[in-house]
Design a protein around this motif. Structure first.
Motif, PDB file in Angstrom:
ATOM      1  N   ASN A   1     -13.539  -1.829  47.813  1.00  0.00           N
ATOM      2  CA  ASN A   1     -12.054  -2.842  47.564  1.00  0.00           C
ATOM      3  C   ASN A   1     -11.097  -2.108  46.092  1.00  0.00           C
ATOM      4  N   LEU A   2     -10.770  -2.153  46.379  1.00  0.00           N
ATOM      5  CA  LEU A   2      -9.244  -1.170  45.509  1.00  0.00           C
ATOM      6  C   LEU A   2      -8.721  -2.701  45.005  1.00  0.00           C
ATOM      7  N   CYS A   3      -9.032  -3.602  45.352  1.00  0.00           N
ATOM      8  CA  CYS A   3      -7.987  -4.362  45.059  1.00  0.00           C
ATOM      9  C   CYS A   3      -8.604  -5.931  44.037  1.00  0.00           C
ATOM     10  N   ALA A   4     -10.555  -5.595  44.096  1.00  0.00           N
ATOM     11  CA  ALA A   4     -11.567  -6.560  43.977  1.00  0.00           C
ATOM     12  C   ALA A   4     -11.635  -6.889  42.162  1.00  0.00           C
ATOM     13  N   PRO A   5     -12.127  -8.226  42.127  1.00  0.00           N
ATOM     14  CA  PRO A   5     -12.302  -9.257  42.504  1.00  0.00           C
ATOM     15  C   PRO A   5     -11.502  -9.740  43.889  1.00  0.00           C
ATOM     16  N   LEU A 197     -12.909   2.228  40.896  1.00  0.00           N
ATOM     17  CA  LEU A 197     -11.652   2.141  39.957  1.00  0.00           C
ATOM     18  C   LEU A 197     -11.877   3.056  38.414  1.00  0.00           C
ATOM     19  N   GLU A 198     -13.107   3.677  38.456  1.00  0.00           N
ATOM     20  CA  GLU A 198     -13.322   4.111  37.229  1.00  0.00           C
ATOM     21  C   GLU A 198     -12.798   5.674  37.253  1.00  0.00           C
ATOM     22  N   GLY A 199     -13.300   6.786  36.549  1.00  0.00           N
ATOM     23  CA  GLY A 199     -12.915   8.106  36.758  1.00  0.00           C
ATOM     24  C   GLY A 199     -12.202   8.416  37.155  1.00  0.00           C
ATOM     25  N   ASP A 200     -11.985   9.992  36.843  1.00  0.00           N
ATOM     26  CA  ASP A 200     -10.729  10.569  37.419  1.00  0.00           C
ATOM     27  C   ASP A 200      -9.817   9.875  38.640  1.00  0.00           C
ATOM     28  N   SER A 201     -11.237   9.112  39.930  1.00  0.00           N
ATOM     29  CA  SER A 201     -10.597   9.575  41.535  1.00  0.00           C
ATOM     30  C   SER A 201      -9.538   8.222  41.125  1.00  0.00           C
ATOM     31  N   GLU A 203      -6.374   5.692  40.136  1.00  0.00           N
ATOM     32  CA  GLU A 203      -4.869   5.829  39.144  1.00  0.00           C
ATOM     33  C   GLU A 203      -4.680   5.336  38.210  1.00  0.00           C
ATOM     34  N   ALA A 204      -4.118   5.619  37.519  1.00  0.00           N
ATOM     35  CA  ALA A 204      -3.936   5.649  35.935  1.00  0.00           C
ATOM     36  C   ALA A 204      -3.760   3.834  36.024  1.00  0.00           C
ATOM     37  N   GLU A 205      -3.094   3.297  36.471  1.00  0.00           N
ATOM     38  CA  GLU A 205      -1.984   2.158  36.552  1.00  0.00           C
ATOM     39  C   GLU A 205      -3.695   0.859  36.929  1.00  0.00           C
ATOM     40  N   LYS A 211      -9.460  -3.078  33.967  1.00  0.00           N
ATOM     41  CA  LYS A 211     -10.040  -2.747  32.291  1.00  0.00           C
ATOM     42  C   LYS A 211      -9.353  -4.507  31.601  1.00  0.00           C
ATOM     43  N   ASN A 212      -8.072  -4.830  31.502  1.00  0.00           N
ATOM     44  CA  ASN A 212      -8.240  -5.446  31.519  1.00  0.00           C
ATOM     45  C   ASN A 212      -8.023  -7.214  32.277  1.00  0.00           C
TER      46      ASN A 212
END
Length: 282
Positions: A1-5, A197-201, A203-205, A211-212
């Motif tokens: 889930n890339l929109c977690a939580p 959601l971390e690492g090279d895979s 997306e920066a945004e 992280k915020n």
């Protein structure tokens, strides 16, 4: 889930009835069965067998509750062997029943692995099934509110709009801790269990946004963000937030009871429970 939580709008969960070929491969249907036998077998698995499974689970749960009660009356902690969910090494799980004032009895289970150091704790609620669901809304105004005890059952959803936090029912399982502790557990779980959601895979945004979000959770747990509105929505009414004004009403807490929908009862397996002369129909 890339929109977690939050729920992922691109992620959908779909349940379906197994086909005849799948049933045969799983050994649930005789390959020589005709269409009439197949239809009858399908009805049995979907309907009557489901009721029997629920009844068996309820009977097993009653036996566990009875054993824990007997041990709790003698102030003993039950210990039984298990396997670590992280490294699969043998470990012990401890269990004890605790009576929460102005609420009900709950079973607390704790597992610690000596091999990898993994720790977990979970809470199971005992007692009868409530005829209605319950929604608890608390206005958190200072650090004293963060120290309130909270029981989030495995069927409860958990939401804090000011933190953009919306946890679906079943997330984290059952937990008995403080409000601060629950927020920290959410922070730790999200920070360690969502690697994409971390690492090279990543997306920066998306990485910066996540992280915020974690930083916002940590600030709330440290008592730097007020006010907050915490909502527990539990269709089984097995969740609890400590009322520091008990037995008087809490001016910052709103308790609402509501009728469960058919879909909620279906998800909880309540539509298939037969409590009238079920011994005769088994």
């Amino acid at each position: 889930n890339l929109c977690a939580p939050d729920p992922d709008p691109k992620l959908k969960l779909h349940q379906y009835n197994r086909t005849r070929e799948q049933m045969i491969k799983m050994g649930l249907l005789n390959p020589d069965a005709d269409d009439a036998q197949w239809s009858e077998r399908e009805k049995e698995l979907v309907g009557q067998k489901r009721k029997l499974n629920i009844r068996e689970e309820m009977e097993a749960a009653k036996k566990v509750v009875r054993a824990v009660k007997e041990a709790s009356e003698m102030n003993e902690i039950l210990t039984f062997p298990a396997n670590c969910s992280s490294c699969n090494a043998p470990c012990d799980t401890r269990m004890q029943m605790v009576n929460i004032p102005h609420f009900q009895e709950v079973i607390i289970m704790s597992t610690t692995c000596a091999g990898c150091g993994y720790k977990s704790n979970e809470v199971k609620c005992g007692g009868a099934i409530s005829p209605k669901g319950k929604r608890i809304t608390l206005k958190i105004e200072d650090k004293d509110d963060l120290s309130r005890d909270i029981l989030k059952s495995e069927t409860s959803a958990f939401k804090v709009p000011e933190l953009d936090l919306d946890m679906l029912a079943g997330t984290l399982g059952g937990r008995f801790t403080t409000i601060e502790g629950l927020i920290r557990q959410v922070h730790d779980e999200l920070g360690s269990r969502i690697p994409f959601l971390e690492g090279d895979s990543a997306e920066a945004e998306r990485r910066v946004r996540f992280k915020n979000f974690l930083a916002k959770l940590e600030a709330a747990a440290d008592g730097q963000v007020f006010p907050l509105t915490l909502t527990l929505d539990d269709p089984m009414a097995h969740s609890y937030i400590q009322n520091i004004y008990a037995p008087d009403p809490d001016p910052n807490m709103l308790l609402e009871e509501y009728e469960r929908t058919f879909e909620q009862n279906e998800d909880l397996g309540l539509n298939d429970i037969n409590v009238d002369n079920y011994e005769q129909t088994a």
